[in-house]
Write an enzyme that holds these catalytic residues in place. Structure first.
Site, PDB file in Angstrom:
ATOM      1  N   ASP A 124       0.830  -1.211   0.000  1.00  0.00           N
ATOM      2  CA  ASP A 124       0.000   0.000   0.000  1.00  0.00           C
ATOM      3  C   ASP A 124       0.860   1.256   0.000  1.00  0.00           C
ATOM      4  OD1 ASP A 124      -1.754  -1.750   2.568  1.00  0.00           O
ATOM      5  OD2 ASP A 124      -2.101  -1.887   0.406  1.00  0.00           O
ATOM      6  N   GLU A 127     -10.843   0.180  -3.719  1.00  0.00           N
ATOM      7  CA  GLU A 127     -10.073   0.536  -2.517  1.00  0.00           C
ATOM      8  C   GLU A 127      -8.904   1.439  -2.885  1.00  0.00           C
ATOM      9  OE1 GLU A 127     -10.240  -3.253   0.356  1.00  0.00           O
ATOM     10  OE2 GLU A 127      -9.251  -3.616  -1.551  1.00  0.00           O
TER      11      GLU A 127
HETATM   12  C1  6LW Z   1      -5.567  -2.081   2.413  1.00  0.00           C
HETATM   13  C2  6LW Z   1      -6.595  -2.218   1.318  1.00  0.00           C
HETATM   14  C3  6LW Z   1      -6.479  -3.663   0.992  1.00  0.00           C
HETATM   15  O1  6LW Z   1      -5.985  -1.144   3.353  1.00  0.00           O
HETATM   16  O2  6LW Z   1      -5.721  -4.316   1.899  1.00  0.00           O
HETATM   17  O3  6LW Z   1      -7.203  -5.530  -0.054  1.00  0.00           O
HETATM   18  C4  6LW Z   1      -5.545  -3.477   3.018  1.00  0.00           C
HETATM   19  N1  6LW Z   1      -7.052  -4.208   0.020  1.00  0.00           N
HETATM   20  O4  6LW Z   1      -6.346  -1.370   0.221  1.00  0.00           O
HETATM   21  C5  6LW Z   1      -4.296  -3.786   3.773  1.00  0.00           C
HETATM   22  O5  6LW Z   1      -3.177  -3.794   2.942  1.00  0.00           O
END
Ligand code: 6LW
Length: 522
Positions: free
Chosen positions: A15, A187
């Site tokens: 991330d 996300e």
């Molecule tokens: C992060 C999100 C994700 O906050 O995983 O699967 C989480 N998507 O973007 C942790 O890395």
């Protein structure tokens, strides 16, 4: 010509978020239950980096005790605006909104000190920050969609933030629910003001094999956003399981001094196209613009192994280094790579004469608390770690050792225990919360014990006295096998396993190095 080799930030650095301030780029990434949290790295050429500090680096900034593995600090965003550095992030699995959830911190100097967290009244995860031309601050993030007809999808929200009131103000706008109906999880949203338009870059498909990047744009920050017809504009999923780099996504755009565009994003090196013990690592991706839309890895459609950085020539920044430069050899207590679990290293051990003095704690690696543990990320597919432990301070019933850790439910260790009859060696394989302990016999009484861990791809060997004592398989320990979001850590631990702790162990020496920097491996 200076060039960058992907992943330029190897090992568990998921991330990633990056911003530019003056001549420098600053980057942060998720750290979950490990502390200090959210490392801040800086570079002038994207090639040579140095860790200048951590955002969460003071006792009491956040309370991670009791938060299970792969909970904790998710997906930070770093931005520079209004003369300050800003980081937005989420403390996950701390239900009390006064102590958990989305928060903001600011600093005049990215090396710190960072402000105490300001909790933000917004559900969900992956908060990000944008500044508009009028100097207004906009927070945005993702959460489970509220509208029943979008059940179990996610939605990206945006709302103005008032620095004076230290709170979200005005109307909230839902601006995106993913490029494709049924696309799992929009996300990691980031909003950018580029050439008079607002662009949204978001992850989709979940942070595993189907991970992808989607883009949308609007005239106003509050929308309406129109998706790029090419969405998802970037993914490795179509390369299938023959690709040794999978899961590319969670991108953050940046512009180079020469005006060219790039993106940082996470991806996983999976030799078998599936398992990735090193976790989600940070990669760099070239970006071009066509018809007013960003194109990721133009002409390739996949993350390149090597990226030339022509504008970096001559920009050799003083004092910075390639991550590799520091991963060969001794890891001194002063090294910023050291992490502990749910507590700061300085709360767990004392740095003394180049060694760590680590008091034994009753808690063990099996509980979601703060054991006597210090560790570093495994950053190379072929790596070697070696520790020399002074075990004279271990009391009867106490043990210490070297551990290859995914979580409190999944880890493998080589353990020295002090019993009535002296020292004994054992291995412990913990898998999905079940532990298999093998007694490996007595050890001659000695001041120091040397324990070694060698990784070659998915194969790990634990050694003592130059003799193989235990093995582990990275395909049993990686997140695709265990769930969760982490790559493997290699560290030292000590425990009295619940009894009143009385002793200590001294980490006389801890070394980590790439076994052999294979082409493309870092
Ligand atoms: C992060 C999100 C994700 O906050 O995983 O699967 C989480 N998507 O973007 C942790 O890395």
């Amino acid at each position: 010509m200076i060039e960058i080799r992907n992943p330029f930030l190897p090992g568990c650095h998921p991330d990633p978020s990056i911003c530019r301030a003056g001549d420098w780029y600053y980057l942060v990434c998720s750290t979950f239950e490990y502390l200090p949290g959210l490392p801040v790295l800086r570079s002038r050429d994207l090639v040579r980096w140095e860790t200048v500090g951590h955002v969460i680096d003071r006792p009491g900034m956040l309370d991670l005790d009791g938060i299970g593995s792969s909970g904790g600090l998710y997906a930070p965003t770093i931005r520079y605006g209004l003369g300050l550095f800003w980081v937005a992030c989420t403390l996950v699995d701390r239900e009390d909104p006064a102590r958990g959830g989305n928060f903001l911190v600011t600093a005049a100097d990215p090396a710190g000190p960072w402000s105490d967290p300001v909790m933000i009244d917004a559900e969900g995860i992956d908060p990000s920050i944008a500044f508009d031309d009028e100097g207004r601050v906009w927070l945005h993030g993702t959460r489970l969609a509220r509208a029943p007809e979008w059940h179990d999808q996610t939605e990206v929200w945006v709302r103005e933030y008032s620095p004076d009131e230290r709170a979200l103000v005005g109307e909230e706008h839902v601006i995106w629910r993913g490029a494709v109906r049924g696309a799992v999880w929009a996300e990691g949203p980031h909003l950018y003001r580029i050439d008079g338009r607002w662009f949204l870059v978001a992850a989709e498909g979940g942070t595993e094999f189907h991970h992808a990047v989607s883009v949308a744009r609007a005239e106003e920050i509050t929308g309406p956003y129109i998706g790029d017809r090419a969405n998802p504009v970037f993914t490795h999923r179509n390369l299938g399981r023959t690709s040794d780099v999978i899961g590319a996504g969670h991108a953050d755009l940046l512009q180079a001094p020469d005006g060219s565009w790039l993106a940082v994003m996470l991806a996983m090196r999976a030799a078998d196209g599936r398992h990735y013990p090193l976790g989600r690592e940070t990669f760099l991706c070239p970006v071009s613009w066509e018809d007013g839309w960003p194109v990721f890895a133009p002409g390739r459609g996949r993350l390149p192994r090597v990226i030339p950085i022509p504008w970096a020539a001559g920009a050799a920044p003083a004092g910075s280094w390639q991550p590799d430069d520091r991963t060969a050899g001794l890891v001194a207590p002063s090294d910023p790579r050291w992490t502990a679990l749910r507590a700061l290293p300085a709360e767990i051990a004392t740095a003394e004469d180049g060694t760590w003095r680590m008091p034994v704690r009753a808690t063990s690696l099996q509980e979601p608390s703060a054991p006597s543990f210090l560790g570093v990320r495994q950053q190379h597919a072929d790596a070697e770690a070696r520790c020399v432990l002074d075990v004279r301070g271990l009391a009867e019933g106490e043990s210490a050792g070297i551990v290859l850790r995914q979580s409190e439910r999944d880890h493998v260790s080589l353990v020295v225990s002090r019993g009535r009859a002296g020292l004994r060696l054992a291995s412990e394989h913990r898998r999905a919360g079940e532990t298999l302990r093998r007694d490996l016999g007595p050890l001659a009484e000695a001041d120091d014990v040397e324990l070694t861990l060698r990784g070659r791809g998915y194969d790990y060997v634990f050694e003592h006295g130059g003799v193989e004592r235990a093995t582990a398989d990275g395909r049993d320990l990686d997140a695709s096998a265990t769930g969760g979001f982490l790559g493997l850590w290699i560290g030292v631990f000590a425990t009295s396993a619940g009894a009143e702790p009385r002793g200590e162990v001294r980490i006389i020496r801890f070394e980590y190095a790439p076994a052999r920097p294979a082409p493309g491996d870092r």
